[in-house]
Each structure stands twice: as C-alpha cells, then as structure tokens.
Design a protein around this motif. Structure first.
Motif, PDB file in Angstrom:
ATOM      1  N   GLY A  80       4.584   5.454  -5.234  1.00  0.00           N
ATOM      2  CA  GLY A  80       4.816   5.372  -6.592  1.00  0.00           C
ATOM      3  C   GLY A  80       3.457   6.490  -7.807  1.00  0.00           C
ATOM      4  O   GLY A  80       3.997   7.157  -8.780  1.00  0.00           O
ATOM      5  N   SER A  81       2.531   6.765  -6.572  1.00  0.00           N
ATOM      6  CA  SER A  81       2.062   8.153  -7.396  1.00  0.00           C
ATOM      7  C   SER A  81       2.498   8.967  -6.856  1.00  0.00           C
ATOM      8  O   SER A  81       2.434   9.639  -8.417  1.00  0.00           O
ATOM      9  CB  SER A  81       0.209   7.437  -6.738  1.00  0.00           C
ATOM     10  N   VAL A  82       2.165   9.381  -5.795  1.00  0.00           N
ATOM     11  CA  VAL A  82       3.231  10.801  -5.880  1.00  0.00           C
ATOM     12  C   VAL A  82       4.414  11.090  -6.069  1.00  0.00           C
ATOM     13  O   VAL A  82       4.659  12.883  -7.026  1.00  0.00           O
ATOM     14  CB  VAL A  82       3.281  11.084  -4.221  1.00  0.00           C
ATOM     15  N   ALA A  83       5.981  10.216  -5.939  1.00  0.00           N
ATOM     16  CA  ALA A  83       6.849  10.764  -6.487  1.00  0.00           C
ATOM     17  C   ALA A  83       7.110  10.223  -7.812  1.00  0.00           C
ATOM     18  O   ALA A  83       8.020  10.707  -8.195  1.00  0.00           O
ATOM     19  CB  ALA A  83       7.971  10.156  -5.151  1.00  0.00           C
ATOM     20  N   ILE A  84       7.399   8.744  -8.056  1.00  0.00           N
ATOM     21  CA  ILE A  84       7.342   8.624  -9.560  1.00  0.00           C
ATOM     22  C   ILE A  84       6.932   8.890 -10.518  1.00  0.00           C
ATOM     23  O   ILE A  84       7.045   9.022 -11.731  1.00  0.00           O
ATOM     24  CB  ILE A  84       7.352   7.093  -9.226  1.00  0.00           C
ATOM     25  N   ASN A  95      -1.969  14.014  -7.307  1.00  0.00           N
ATOM     26  CA  ASN A  95      -2.002  12.492  -7.383  1.00  0.00           C
ATOM     27  C   ASN A  95      -2.114  12.631  -5.539  1.00  0.00           C
ATOM     28  O   ASN A  95      -2.532  11.193  -5.527  1.00  0.00           O
ATOM     29  CB  ASN A  95      -1.620  12.322  -7.616  1.00  0.00           C
ATOM     30  N   SER A  96      -1.328  13.519  -5.165  1.00  0.00           N
ATOM     31  CA  SER A  96      -1.801  13.618  -3.622  1.00  0.00           C
ATOM     32  C   SER A  96      -2.860  14.185  -2.812  1.00  0.00           C
ATOM     33  O   SER A  96      -3.336  13.724  -2.164  1.00  0.00           O
ATOM     34  CB  SER A  96      -0.490  14.103  -2.807  1.00  0.00           C
ATOM     35  N   SER A  97      -3.676  14.432  -3.680  1.00  0.00           N
ATOM     36  CA  SER A  97      -5.438  15.287  -3.311  1.00  0.00           C
ATOM     37  C   SER A  97      -5.875  13.705  -2.767  1.00  0.00           C
ATOM     38  O   SER A  97      -6.508  14.282  -1.642  1.00  0.00           O
ATOM     39  CB  SER A  97      -6.212  15.990  -4.363  1.00  0.00           C
ATOM     40  N   SER A 111       1.106  -1.502   0.453  1.00  0.00           N
ATOM     41  CA  SER A 111      -0.191  -0.086   0.027  1.00  0.00           C
ATOM     42  C   SER A 111       0.999   1.235   0.231  1.00  0.00           C
ATOM     43  O   SER A 111       0.269   2.242  -0.974  1.00  0.00           O
ATOM     44  CB  SER A 111      -0.806  -0.424   1.139  1.00  0.00           C
ATOM     45  N   ASN A 112       2.103   1.188   1.107  1.00  0.00           N
ATOM     46  CA  ASN A 112       2.738   2.520   0.600  1.00  0.00           C
ATOM     47  C   ASN A 112       3.440   2.643  -0.464  1.00  0.00           C
ATOM     48  O   ASN A 112       3.776   3.359  -1.121  1.00  0.00           O
ATOM     49  CB  ASN A 112       4.049   2.261   1.552  1.00  0.00           C
ATOM     50  N   ALA A 113       3.689   1.962  -1.114  1.00  0.00           N
ATOM     51  CA  ALA A 113       4.528   1.341  -2.684  1.00  0.00           C
ATOM     52  C   ALA A 113       3.705   2.213  -3.509  1.00  0.00           C
ATOM     53  O   ALA A 113       4.339   2.777  -4.664  1.00  0.00           O
ATOM     54  CB  ALA A 113       4.667   0.342  -2.861  1.00  0.00           C
ATOM     55  N   ASP A 114       2.533   1.749  -3.456  1.00  0.00           N
ATOM     56  CA  ASP A 114       1.219   2.401  -4.643  1.00  0.00           C
ATOM     57  C   ASP A 114       0.902   3.675  -4.486  1.00  0.00           C
ATOM     58  O   ASP A 114       1.056   5.155  -5.376  1.00  0.00           O
ATOM     59  CB  ASP A 114      -0.060   1.661  -4.453  1.00  0.00           C
ATOM     60  N   GLN A 115       0.983   4.272  -2.830  1.00  0.00           N
ATOM     61  CA  GLN A 115       1.112   5.744  -2.506  1.00  0.00           C
ATOM     62  C   GLN A 115       2.417   6.675  -3.632  1.00  0.00           C
ATOM     63  O   GLN A 115       2.016   8.013  -4.080  1.00  0.00           O
ATOM     64  CB  GLN A 115       0.875   5.854  -1.084  1.00  0.00           C
TER      65      GLN A 115
END
Length: 452
Positions: free
Chosen positions: A122-126, A252-254, A116-120
């Motif tokens: 990846g969405s915000v930083a990658i 993406n972080s919204s 779950s942390n990887a998805d978050q």
C-alpha cells in the motif's frame, strides 16, 4: 387560453452568479472535509498527540509558503486561489487519501492474509497513486474553472506547491501525533523520542518532499496551458502526474531498500531533484520579470504608464517600497490600491506577451481583457504612479539624468532591461512591425488610442 402578460420593461430576472455559487459550494465542501479529517486524525492520535502534532506540523508551513509566494511574486496570485489550493490539499486531498489508503490496505490484507505485506504494498503502489491524484484534482479544478489565472509553468509551480504544502501539513499532524502517543506509552525522553526523530526527518530533512512530487504535476498543467492542441493539453498533465507518482513511490520504497536505502534515495535522487526544481523556480521567475519589463515598456511608450514606473514594476524591492510609501501617506487603502495596480500591470504585460507569442488561438478574448486591465490601471494611476516613481528613484533604478516627472516615452525606455523595444522605432525586434499593427497578432485598440 388566457395569458397573463406584462410589458417587456417589467420583465426582470435577477442575474445569476455561477462563480459565487461555486465558491460557496467549495467553501462548504472544504469545511466539511476539514472537520472530518481533523476528527479522524484526532481519533488515531488522541487529543494530546493531536495538539502536539498540530503545533510541530505548523513549523515547516511558513517557510514553504514563503518560498512559493516568492516564485509567484512576478505576477501575484489572488489569496483566494492559493488559499483554495492549500485548503484542498490539507482537507479534501488528505481525507481522500486516508480513506482510500485505509480501504486499499485492508483489502490487500484480507486478500493475501499478510498484513505486513499489505502495508508495504500500500505504501509503494497505492499511496502514491491515490495521494498524487487527490492533490492533482485541485490543479484540475483551477485549470478548468479559473483558466485565466492558469497561464503557464509558474502558475502550476505555485499552485502545486501550495496544494502539496497543505497535504503535508495534515499528514505531519498524523505522523507526529502517533509518534508522541508512542513516546507517552513507552515513557521515552525528549531527545531520544520517536517524536523528535519523526520531526527531524519530516520537518527538517524532507519538508519539500510532497511539494517536490506535486510540482511535477503542476508543471504539466502549466505546459498544457501554453498549447492549443487537445492531445498535448491532456497528455502533458498526465505525464506530470505520472512523474509525481514515480517520485513518490521511489521515496516511499526507500525504507525497504535496506539500512542505507533511505540515505541513498535522499542523497542521489531527492536532493538533486530538489536542486533542479530550485534552479527552475529562479529561472521561471526571472523569465517572467523580463517579459513584464519588455511589455510594460511598450505601454509606457503609448502613454499608459510613466517610464519611471516600468523599472519599479519589475523590481520586487521597489514594489514593496511603493506600497509602503503609499500606506505612509494614504493609509491602508492607498497601499492596497498600489498592490492591485502592480498585480494588474503584471497581468497585463503577461497577457500581451502570451498573445504576441501564441496568436489569437491562445488568447481569443485578448482585446476585452486588455481593455479591462487598462481601465483598472487608469483608475488607480493617480495613487500608484507617484509611489512607484518615487520608489524607482529611492532604489536607484533610474539613470542620474532621468527626470521621473518628465513626459512619457523618453530615452528612459532604452534603459529598461529586456524591454525588447528598438529605441526610437517603436518596433519589436524580429517582428518588423509596430506593436498594434494587425499582422502582429491580437492587438489592443487601446494601445493605438492611448490613455483617455
């Protein structure tokens, strides 16, 4: 040593066409990327979901394409160029993004043991870095290999918009297809379906999201096209790319900022930025039309155009009417000739405008390019001139006393909005010199000689 010799006149080498070779390579590359990305999306969504997502993803494309074409109509871009940008975004950039994002997410999940942390992360930083860099590659290719067609912020705005529209199209197929697949598994009704909610968010509320991000990169490349300093030509695109990545990351972080995070980012950031870019698009378009009007008035004074053509060439309704009039009398070839005449006239005016404002360093091959554009205008003037003059009359762009069939250089030039010409003097305000004098920057020999 015996050598086989031939007379020089028999030595003939077939001319190479690197431009055609590059075009073929790009077409093959984009075709292969398109097949690969569509197959990847179909595998993730299933065949029914793929076709449902494809149909829904097409709906926002037409309004976005029309909007960006409207911005660039002052100096129309070739369809091959905007098609390449759209294809790159839909095929190459989307394929790079889906592969790189998947790899990065899997690597983060394996390193942290927290999917779950990887998805978050990846969405915000990658994802913002990968996707915006992939889309910016199309602008970089045009900037390097089609520099003549990349002349300012307007070109960057339009090409970035087409690239991002193509990318959003492919991404929407994936999201909508997955939503439909989820609805089929859960047996959800249409109105309460995830598909309807996803389409409302991505196709109704925020179809401009990806174009808004990438336009920042396009404006950076457009500003770089107006400077000759190496540091600015490198720094300005990077600044635009960084802005695009920041906006993308914030968007993406919204969803991670709480229940109201999406609405706060949408209302406080996305909508104001969208309004700013809409205003900027209108301003850029009007500024280009004023520049076209001013420079074409000088060519009309030199005899290359009739004075009645100038107001028609700076009015979008008059341009469309002129093409329709030509088609009604001469068929599609005549309409095509008028369209090419209008595009060449706008390109000629903007070429001279850049040369006069930037000097020889910005347009080192000004004279040759101007002669070529003037030659093409002269070849089509017999077809396009009457159609444009008649369109100017029908659109009420000329004073009542003006004779569209009169000699060039009459008082009509005094009434061209923003012409920048001092009536009766043939001088450009602020320069103190006659256009065509050597000290005013790059000047055409054809301008002083007049039409052949």
């Amino acid at each position: 040593m015996l050598r086989a010799t031939r007379p020089p006149r028999l030595l003939h080498r077939v001319p190479r066409t690197p431009g055609a070779a590059r075009t073929c390579v790009l077409v093959v590359l984009l075709g292969a990327c398109g097949i690969a990305i569509l197959e990847l999306v179909r595998e993730q969504t299933g065949t029914p979901g793929f076709f449902v997502g494809l149909g829904l993803a097409l709906l926002p494309v037409a309004p976005l394409v029309a909007a960006f074409r409207w911005v660039g109509r002052a100096a129309p871009h070739p369809w091959a160029q905007v098609s390449f940008c759209f294809g790159w975004g839909a095929c190459a950039a989307a394929l790079i993004a889906i592969l790189a994002n998947s790899f990065a997410t899997q690597w983060i999940a394996a390193a942290t043991a927290d999917p779950s942390n990887a998805d978050q992360l990846g969405s915000v930083a990658i994802a913002p870095v990968v996707e915006e860099s992939a889309k910016a590659a199309a602008l970089l290719l045009v900037f390097l290999f089609r520099r003549r067609q990349f002349t300012g912020p307007s070109d960057g705005f339009v090409m970035a918009g087409f690239t991002a529209t193509g990318f959003a199209f492919t991404e929407n197929i994936l999201y909508l297809g997955n939503a439909f697949d989820e609805d089929v598994e859960n047996g959800t009704g249409v109105l309460n379906s995830v598909t309807a909610a996803t389409f409302f968010v991505r196709g109704v509320m925020s179809p401009f999201a990806h174009p808004l991000f990438t336009v920042a990169t396009g404006l950076g490349f457009g500003a770089a096209a107006l400077t000759v300093r190496r540091t600015r030509r490198i720094g300005l695109p990077l600044l635009g790319l960084g802005s695009a990545m920041g906006l993308h990351a914030l968007w993406n972080s919204s969803s991670d900022l709480g229940e109201s995070g999406f609405y706060v980012v949408y209302g406080c950031v996305m909508v104001p930025v969208f309004g700013l870019l809409a205003w900027l698009a209108v301003w850029i378009r009007r500024r280009r039309l004023r520049a076209v009007a001013g420079e074409l008035a000088l060519y009309a004074a030199a005899g290359w155009l009739s004075p009645a053509e100038v107001p028609a060439l700076v009015s979008m309704p008059a341009r469309s009417l002129a093409r329709a009039l030509a088609r009604s009398t001469g068929g599609r070839p005549a309409g095509r000739a008028v369209a090419l005449y209008e595009a060449d006239a706008a390109a000629l005016a903007l070429l001279r405008h850049r040369a006069r404002s930037g000097g020889p360093a910005r347009e080192p091959d000004f004279a040759g390019r101007e002669r070529e554009l003037l030659r093409r205008l002269w070849l089509r003037r017999a077809t396009a001139g009457p159609a444009l003059s008649r369109a100017a009359v029908l659109e009420d762009l000329l004073p009542p006393w003006f004779d569209p069939l009169g000699p060039p250089g009459g008082p009509a030039l005094e009434h061209v909005p923003g012409s920048g010409r001092v009536p009766g003097s043939g001088r450009v305000p602020g320069s103190g010199r006659v256009p065509g004098s050597r000290r005013s920057g790059p000047v055409p020999s054809a301008m002083t000689a007049g039409p052949p």
